[in-house]
Design an enzyme around this catalytic site. Structure first.
Site, short mmCIF file in Angstrom:
data_model
loop_
_atom_site.label_atom_id
_atom_site.label_comp_id
_atom_site.label_asym_id
_atom_site.label_seq_id
_atom_site.Cartn_x
_atom_site.Cartn_y
_atom_site.Cartn_z
N CYS A 84 4.69 40.64 24.53
CA CYS A 84 5.89 40.14 23.77
C CYS A 84 7.24 40.50 24.43
O CYS A 84 7.47 41.70 24.92
CB CYS A 84 5.93 40.96 22.36
SG CYS A 84 7.43 40.44 21.33
N ASP A 123 22.24 37.10 25.28
CA ASP A 123 21.34 36.04 25.50
C ASP A 123 21.33 35.51 26.97
O ASP A 123 22.48 35.52 27.52
CB ASP A 123 21.71 34.79 24.55
CG ASP A 123 20.65 34.03 24.50
OD1 ASP A 123 19.74 34.02 23.36
OD2 ASP A 123 20.39 33.17 25.35
N ASN A 176 15.94 31.71 13.84
CA ASN A 176 15.13 30.49 13.70
C ASN A 176 13.73 30.94 13.10
O ASN A 176 13.05 32.08 13.81
CB ASN A 176 15.17 29.70 14.96
CG ASN A 176 16.58 29.21 15.45
OD1 ASN A 176 17.41 29.06 14.56
ND2 ASN A 176 17.02 29.30 16.58
N HIS A 222 14.56 37.96 15.65
CA HIS A 222 15.95 38.20 16.40
C HIS A 222 17.01 37.45 15.72
O HIS A 222 16.70 36.45 14.91
CB HIS A 222 15.97 37.69 18.06
CG HIS A 222 15.35 36.47 18.19
ND1 HIS A 222 14.05 36.15 18.00
CD2 HIS A 222 15.78 35.51 18.45
CE1 HIS A 222 13.91 34.92 18.31
NE2 HIS A 222 15.06 34.43 18.40
N HIS A 227 20.67 35.66 16.33
CA HIS A 227 21.71 35.35 17.24
C HIS A 227 22.96 35.79 16.50
O HIS A 227 23.13 35.38 15.35
CB HIS A 227 21.49 33.82 17.38
CG HIS A 227 20.27 33.48 18.02
ND1 HIS A 227 20.22 33.19 19.31
CD2 HIS A 227 19.15 32.89 17.43
CE1 HIS A 227 18.86 32.43 19.68
NE2 HIS A 227 18.32 32.73 18.48
P1 5GP Z 1 14.86 31.48 19.70
O1 5GP Z 1 14.89 30.11 20.55
O2 5GP Z 1 13.49 32.04 19.44
O3 5GP Z 1 15.69 31.41 18.44
O4 5GP Z 1 15.95 32.31 20.63
C1 5GP Z 1 15.18 33.09 21.76
C2 5GP Z 1 16.40 33.27 22.58
O5 5GP Z 1 16.22 34.41 23.70
C3 5GP Z 1 17.12 32.08 23.30
O6 5GP Z 1 18.54 31.82 22.88
C4 5GP Z 1 16.89 32.66 25.06
O7 5GP Z 1 18.09 32.15 25.57
C5 5GP Z 1 17.03 34.07 24.79
N1 5GP Z 1 16.09 34.45 25.92
C6 5GP Z 1 14.60 33.99 26.21
N2 5GP Z 1 14.15 35.07 27.17
C7 5GP Z 1 15.23 35.83 27.46
C8 5GP Z 1 15.27 36.90 28.23
O8 5GP Z 1 14.43 37.30 29.23
N3 5GP Z 1 16.56 37.75 28.34
C9 5GP Z 1 17.63 37.41 27.63
N4 5GP Z 1 18.81 38.27 27.54
N5 5GP Z 1 17.52 36.63 26.54
C10 5GP Z 1 16.31 35.67 26.58
ZN ZN Z 2 7.73 42.26 19.83
#
Ligand code: 5GP
Ligand code: ZN
Length: 113
Positions: free
Chosen positions: A5, A31, A86, A99, A101
């Site tokens: 994860c 992010d 999301n 998470h 945002h």
């Molecule tokens: P989701 O798409 O699941 O709502 O949000 C996941 C977020 O995690 C995305 O906005 C993506 O840019 C961010 N993210 C994915 N991998 C990494 C990472 O390795 N480091 C950081 N800081 N953010 C990440």
């Molecule tokens: Zn986890």
């Protein structure tokens, strides 16, 4: 900590991130692909898959995360911001560890796209 994860590994400091805040319950970091001038994520250190897995047992962690969001936003001087989570593929979830945002610093549309 769940094997494979990404956000468990980030919360444990095994994968580097740009940290905004940390305590024993949660971790906040910027992010990697910001969608606004300010865009950070707040995650529980404990693995929870998404909002869909919030229960009576783990909801105190979520309450704590919202306290942290309010405090960090205040400390960063954010006057207006949006908090988004999301759930599932159609809604745009790409990382399956809960998470929130926090987005700020630009005009935002409603309803979201
Ligand atoms: P989701 O798409 O699941 O709502 O949000 C996941 C977020 O995690 C995305 O906005 C993506 O840019 C961010 N993210 C994915 N991998 C990494 C990472 O390795 N480091 C950081 N800081 N953010 C990440
Ligand atoms: Zn986890």
């Amino acid at each position: 900590m769940k094997n494979d994860c990404l956000f468990c590994a980030i919360a444990a400091g095994e994968i580097p991130s740009s940290k905004v805040y940390e305590d024993e319950i949660c971790f906040a970091f910027y992010d990697i692909a910001p969608q606004a001038p300010v865009h950070f994520l707040v995650i529980p250190k404990e693995h929870i898959g998404s909002v869909a897995e919030i229960s009576g047992e783990n909801s105190p962690v979520v309450a704590h995360i919202f306290e942290v969001i309010a405090r960090v936003a205040r400390e960063l001087g954010l006057e207006s911001y949006r908090v988004v989570s999301n759930i599932g593929e159609q809604a745009g979830q790409s990382v399956h560890h809960l998470h929130f945002h926090v987005l700020s610093g630009r005009d935002m549309t409603w309803p979201p796209g």
